[in-house]
Write a protein that holds these residues in place. Structure first.
Motif, PDB file in Angstrom:
ATOM      1  N   GLY A   1      90.064  21.687 117.099  1.00  0.00           N
ATOM      2  CA  GLY A   1      91.435  21.904 117.791  1.00  0.00           C
ATOM      3  C   GLY A   1      92.260  20.576 117.453  1.00  0.00           C
ATOM      4  N   CYS A   2      93.322  20.608 116.541  1.00  0.00           N
ATOM      5  CA  CYS A   2      93.946  19.390 116.045  1.00  0.00           C
ATOM      6  C   CYS A   2      95.633  19.446 116.490  1.00  0.00           C
ATOM      7  N   GLY A   3      95.712  20.191 117.748  1.00  0.00           N
ATOM      8  CA  GLY A   3      97.034  20.418 118.124  1.00  0.00           C
ATOM      9  C   GLY A   3      97.238  21.741 118.624  1.00  0.00           C
ATOM     10  N   ASP A   4      98.181  21.999 119.663  1.00  0.00           N
ATOM     11  CA  ASP A   4      98.439  23.426 119.939  1.00  0.00           C
ATOM     12  C   ASP A   4      98.444  24.447 118.932  1.00  0.00           C
TER      13      ASP A   4
ATOM     14  N   ASP B   1      85.681  35.287 124.277  1.00  0.00           N
ATOM     15  CA  ASP B   1      87.011  34.621 123.950  1.00  0.00           C
ATOM     16  C   ASP B   1      86.595  33.365 124.060  1.00  0.00           C
ATOM     17  N   PRO B   2      87.415  32.587 123.037  1.00  0.00           N
ATOM     18  CA  PRO B   2      87.254  31.198 122.982  1.00  0.00           C
ATOM     19  C   PRO B   2      87.310  30.357 124.234  1.00  0.00           C
ATOM     20  N   SER B   3      86.501  29.370 124.439  1.00  0.00           N
ATOM     21  CA  SER B   3      86.804  28.539 125.500  1.00  0.00           C
ATOM     22  C   SER B   3      87.127  26.984 124.955  1.00  0.00           C
ATOM     23  N   THR B   4      87.994  26.517 125.495  1.00  0.00           N
ATOM     24  CA  THR B   4      88.395  24.914 124.835  1.00  0.00           C
ATOM     25  C   THR B   4      87.553  23.947 125.522  1.00  0.00           C
ATOM     26  N   LEU B   5      86.934  23.202 124.779  1.00  0.00           N
ATOM     27  CA  LEU B   5      86.246  22.193 125.442  1.00  0.00           C
ATOM     28  C   LEU B   5      86.790  20.713 125.114  1.00  0.00           C
ATOM     29  N   SER B   6      86.225  19.492 125.437  1.00  0.00           N
ATOM     30  CA  SER B   6      86.840  18.187 125.286  1.00  0.00           C
ATOM     31  C   SER B   6      86.639  17.805 123.937  1.00  0.00           C
ATOM     32  N   SER B   7      86.849  16.428 123.706  1.00  0.00           N
ATOM     33  CA  SER B   7      86.844  15.835 122.406  1.00  0.00           C
ATOM     34  C   SER B   7      85.376  15.460 122.067  1.00  0.00           C
ATOM     35  N   ALA B   8      84.539  15.675 123.138  1.00  0.00           N
ATOM     36  CA  ALA B   8      83.107  15.204 122.790  1.00  0.00           C
ATOM     37  C   ALA B   8      82.175  16.228 122.117  1.00  0.00           C
TER      38      ALA B   8
ATOM     39  N   PHE C   1      91.444  16.961 118.671  1.00  0.00           N
ATOM     40  CA  PHE C   1      91.559  16.714 119.978  1.00  0.00           C
ATOM     41  C   PHE C   1      90.856  17.466 120.803  1.00  0.00           C
ATOM     42  N   ASN C   2      90.177  18.689 120.678  1.00  0.00           N
ATOM     43  CA  ASN C   2      89.182  19.346 121.213  1.00  0.00           C
ATOM     44  C   ASN C   2      88.593  20.255 120.394  1.00  0.00           C
TER      45      ASN C   2
END
Length: 334
Positions: A315-318, A287-294, A271-272
């Motif tokens: 990331g495959c879910g919370d 610290d980890p930064s969350t990106l989009s799914s691209a 998912f991201n």
């Protein structure tokens, strides 16, 4: 025909509850033909430069890799509202002439300030009326709206969700007719999702593998008397394998004019992504930064001659993350 929003559309790598209800129908030897204008799930984000938004829904994503081929035709679109579909449903009934509509809509109407409980009910009634205008003997199974995990700034959402569901319970017997009966699907009651916690959702709302079974079970309970008399509703398995979530591979970092571009092979069904950066040989990981799914990320500004290192995880879910990828580094050129 299944009519729905992102909960029914699904994301790439999902089985979807549509697949699970199809399996249940197959197990009961029901000769069913799903119909609708779309076949796929919602695909990952594009990595191409931004362009004017398309009016065509993104419905070309794939399903879980171990899902058997199935009749995946549907009319479910990410972000869709009952307020939108009420004006589109007649055309699709005319084209596909389904015998039964399975409707899962309403969350986006309530959640994104489109309408309150009464307005959402009016949209649903219009959808039913417009569908019947084309096919008067159409049968319906209409789901109520689930709760979701707490959404900041929306303390009203659990309240108006329950208000809409109460209105729907009272309205369905009034809308139902002898030739066009309507069944209530107790999505909210079967779905393990509340403001305090949402084990059925991967992000506090959208179904994970457990949630897909639970939604399909809710629809099967409503459909069982007509489609599987003498049979049983769908049973949720006691053990459900987790979603596959391998670490990203083929990670590359290249330097451009004042930035570093990081690319990798997309993880099917992610998912991201999370990314960490380390500046210099002795620097600490950010610290980890969350990106989009691209599968692409650009980091700037950079210092000329400085070494930058990166690692990623899918990331495959919370609650589900892959292991970190191998570390890649590059000397920047500003």
């Amino acid at each position: 025909m299944i009519v729905g929003d992102s909960i029914s559309h699904g994301a790439e790598g999902d089985y979807t509850w549509r697949y699970r209800i199809w399996q249940w129908l197959q197990s009961n030897n029901v000769p069913v033909d799903f119909v609708g204008p779309y076949k796929g799930t919602n695909p990952p984000d594009d990595i191409t430069p931004p362009s004017p938004p398309s009016t065509e829904p993104r419905t070309f994503g794939g399903y879980a890799l171990d899902a058997e081929p199935f009749d995946s035709d549907h009319f479910a679109v990410w972000g869709r509202q009952a307020a939108q579909d009420k004006d589109q449903i007649a055309a699709h009934i005319t084209t596909y002439m389904p015998d039964h509509l399975l409707i899962e809509l309403g969350f986006n109407d309530l959640g994104w300030f489109v309408s309150g409980p009464e307005g959402t009910l009016e949209s649903m009634k219009s959808l039913v009326d417009n569908a019947r205008a084309v096919k008067p003997d159409l049968k319906f199974a209409i789901a109520n709206v689930p709760q979701r995990s707490h959404l900041g700034g929306r303390d009203d959402l659990p309240i108006i969700t329950d208000q809409y569901n109460e209105l729907l319970v009272k309205a369905i017997p009034e809308w139902s007719t002898d030739i066009s009966p309507i069944k209530l699907v107790k999505f909210r009651e079967e779905y393990s999702c509340e403001p305090e916690a949402c084990p059925a959702g991967y992000d506090g709302l959208h179904p994970n593998a457990l949630g897909e079974y639970e939604i399909a079970r809710a629809f099967s309970i409503a459909l069982q008397p007509d489609y599987a008399p003498g049979g049983s509703s769908l049973a949720v398995p006691a053990v459900i394998p987790p979603r596959p979530c391998p670490a990203p591979v083929n990670v590359k970092a290249t330097t451009g004019s004042g930035s570093v571009i990081v690319t990798w092979d997309g993880v099917y069904g992610a998912f991201n992504y999370d990314v960490q950066t380390r500046v210099g040989a002795d620097g600490a990981w950010t610290d980890p930064s969350t990106l989009s799914s691209a599968p692409r990320w650009e980091y700037w500004p950079v210092t000329d001659g400085m070494t930058y290192a990166y690692r990623l995880r899918a990331g495959c879910g919370d609650a589900l993350r892959s292991e970190w990828s191998e570390v890649v580094s590059v000397v920047a050129h500003a």
